[in-house]
Write a protein that holds these residues in place. Structure first.
Motif, mmCIF file in Angstrom:
data_model
loop_
_atom_site.group_PDB
_atom_site.id
_atom_site.type_symbol
_atom_site.label_atom_id
_atom_site.label_comp_id
_atom_site.label_asym_id
_atom_site.label_seq_id
_atom_site.Cartn_x
_atom_site.Cartn_y
_atom_site.Cartn_z
ATOM 1 N N ALA A 346 28.253 74.343 60.491
ATOM 2 C CA ALA A 346 27.142 74.243 59.547
ATOM 3 C C ALA A 346 26.652 72.811 59.385
ATOM 4 O O ALA A 346 25.490 72.585 59.070
ATOM 5 C CB ALA A 346 27.569 74.805 58.196
ATOM 6 N N SER A 347 27.546 71.845 59.595
ATOM 7 C CA SER A 347 27.101 70.461 59.444
ATOM 8 C C SER A 347 27.787 69.582 60.480
ATOM 9 O O SER A 347 28.855 69.916 60.985
ATOM 10 C CB SER A 347 27.417 69.956 58.038
ATOM 11 O OG SER A 347 28.809 69.840 57.876
ATOM 12 N N VAL A 348 27.139 68.472 60.786
ATOM 13 C CA VAL A 348 27.717 67.494 61.719
ATOM 14 C C VAL A 348 27.596 66.115 61.084
ATOM 15 O O VAL A 348 26.703 65.888 60.258
ATOM 16 C CB VAL A 348 26.990 67.505 63.091
ATOM 17 C CG1 VAL A 348 27.021 68.882 63.734
ATOM 18 C CG2 VAL A 348 25.562 66.987 62.980
ATOM 19 N N PRO A 349 28.462 65.158 61.457
ATOM 20 C CA PRO A 349 28.358 63.829 60.874
ATOM 21 C C PRO A 349 27.039 63.140 61.237
ATOM 22 O O PRO A 349 26.591 63.233 62.381
ATOM 23 C CB PRO A 349 29.531 63.064 61.518
ATOM 24 C CG PRO A 349 30.451 64.108 62.052
ATOM 25 C CD PRO A 349 29.611 65.294 62.375
ATOM 26 N N GLY A 350 26.432 62.498 60.250
ATOM 27 C CA GLY A 350 25.316 61.600 60.518
ATOM 28 C C GLY A 350 23.940 62.213 60.641
ATOM 29 O O GLY A 350 22.956 61.487 60.769
ATOM 30 N N LEU A 351 23.841 63.545 60.634
ATOM 31 C CA LEU A 351 22.530 64.189 60.767
ATOM 32 C C LEU A 351 22.424 65.323 59.762
ATOM 33 O O LEU A 351 23.416 65.995 59.479
ATOM 34 C CB LEU A 351 22.357 64.779 62.180
ATOM 35 C CG LEU A 351 22.317 63.801 63.357
ATOM 36 C CD1 LEU A 351 22.424 64.554 64.679
ATOM 37 C CD2 LEU A 351 21.043 62.951 63.339
ATOM 38 N N HIS A 352 21.210 65.557 59.245
ATOM 39 C CA HIS A 352 20.990 66.672 58.323
ATOM 40 C C HIS A 352 20.666 67.932 59.101
ATOM 41 O O HIS A 352 19.937 67.872 60.093
ATOM 42 C CB HIS A 352 19.822 66.365 57.381
ATOM 43 C CG HIS A 352 20.112 65.215 56.469
ATOM 44 N ND1 HIS A 352 21.023 65.299 55.444
ATOM 45 C CD2 HIS A 352 19.627 63.952 56.448
ATOM 46 C CE1 HIS A 352 21.085 64.125 54.832
ATOM 47 N NE2 HIS A 352 20.260 63.296 55.418
ATOM 48 N N ALA A 353 21.173 69.052 58.628
ATOM 49 C CA ALA A 353 20.808 70.327 59.256
ATOM 50 C C ALA A 353 19.305 70.499 59.124
ATOM 51 O O ALA A 353 18.716 70.181 58.089
ATOM 52 C CB ALA A 353 21.541 71.471 58.582
#
Ligand code: SAH
Length: 359
Positions: A346-353
């Motif tokens: 659902a989420s990754v470091p450093g970037l917004h979904a």
């Protein structure tokens, strides 16, 4: 010796004008097959060649995703277009403290150039990781995937369409008195959107779209994430971004076929819609500057400086500035970062979904 220019002249004399896409494809195959284009003595320089900090941060990013995936015991760590192998070497160095990850990762380098495969072998010779080389993404085996591509998509050929009173006409490369020139297919084609003011150019990234779609389908099926870094923009937009660079200077894209690096700016919206159509989730786009700040470039630089000489500290500061400088012609702003993931991430470091629809 018959030059690529002569071959192109023959091809055009026999078959008629060729699309810009075909021209780029023929030139780039020749260009990459025969040389190492990177570095001060080459044609251009890339972020991993500027500083180890870039690859180390991306390595940490991959490890965090691997944790979020539940620390699988086997994962393919794939790089598209690895250049000299520097980015992968730096990513693996960042992973040294985590032997379980290195055990799990099978490094797969997708590289068509024999000259650069040799460089990559040399750069990665001391690495303990299992490494194999592949000609294309399509030939990779199944399985969970962590993929990185820095300055790869910009080297894929694009089609260009020029707005005319008749509609969108494809831009071609033809011959006038033995010189290569740009021309137009007189027959209009229906591509997305009505043509605006005559003369405007729309770039259609068919090869990139198809690859982004294939990567997305694989991520949705097997799990994982792809991180794409390149110079480009979020379209739709108009404009001719085809550029040729030789010895760090812009040259005429038709002047030295196969001897200059030919690229276009990547329209991330085209990659994103292809990926979303296959069920993947998108994160970003954001600028390289924002992304590197968000994943901790300042902290990592400070840590590296603790063990550095004054000269090393100074060059580290310069590298961080170069990678993150903002301004219309600076890397931190010109370069963008997009992640494509399996919807289970659902989420990754450093970037917004990215929640909103693409268009
Ligand atoms: N990622 C590296 C190098 C970028 S240059 C870096 O950041 O330093 C582009 C790379 O992509 C080169 O390694 C080139 O040989 C490779 N390449 C270009 N077109 C390719 C294609 N169609 N398939 C596989 N590799 C390709």
């Amino acid at each position: 010796m018959s030059s690529l220019r002569d071959n192109l002249r023959h091809m055009i004399a026999l078959d008629g004008p060729m699309t810009v896409e075909r021209y780029m494809d023929v030139c780039l195959r020749h260009y990459y097959a025969s040389r190492d284009p990177l570095g001060a003595h080459g044609d251009f320089i890339t972020s991993p060649e500027i500083s180890q900090i870039f690859g180390e941060l991306l390595g940490v990013w991959m490890i965090e995703i691997w944790h979020a995936m539940g620390r699988p015991g086997r994962v393919d760590l794939v790089e598209l277009g690895p250049g000299r192998g520097t980015l992968m070497a730096d990513m693996l160095r960042a992973a040294r403290a985590l032997p379980e990850f290195l055990e799990a990762a099978h490094v797969r380098l997708v590289e068509t150039s024999p000259a650069l495969r040799q460089k990559q072998k040399a750069t990665l010779a001391s690495s303990a990781a299992t490494i194999s080389w592949h000609d294309s993404f399509a030939e990779l085996p199944e399985g969970q995937l962590l993929l990185v591509a820095n300055e790869f998509f910009d080297a894929l050929p694009v089609r260009q369409f020029v707005a005319t009173e008749r509609g969108w006409c494809e831009r071609l490369v033809g011959l006038a008195d033995d010189a290569l020139i740009f021309g137009l297919n007189p027959e209009p084609e229906s591509i997305a959107g009505a043509p605006p003011t005559p003369g405007e150019i729309r770039e259609v990234h068919l090869a990139s779209r198809s690859l982004a779609g294939d990567i997305a389908a694989r991520l949705v099926r097997d799990g994982g994430a792809a991180l794409i870094v390149d110079y480009g923009y979020w379209g739709p937009a108009y404009g001719d971004t085809l550029q040729a660079v030789r010895h760090h200077k812009f040259v005429d894209p038709l002047a030295e076929p196969g001897e200059a690096d030919l690229t276009t700016h990547v329209d991330f919206s085209q990659l994103a819609s292809a990926a979303r159509a296959r069920g993947a989730v998108l994160h970003g786009v954001d600028t390289q500057a924002n992304f590197l700040h968000a994943i901790g470039i300042a902290t990592r630089a400070a840590r590296l400086k603790q063990r550095a000489t004054d000269a090393q500290a100074k060059s580290l500061d310069e590298a961080v500035t170069r990678l993150t400088a903002t301004g219309p012609r600076e890397m931190g702003e010109l370069f963008k970062v997009l992640a494509i993931t399996d919807p289970r991430l659902a989420s990754v470091p450093g970037l917004h979904a990215r929640l909103e629809p693409n268009r």
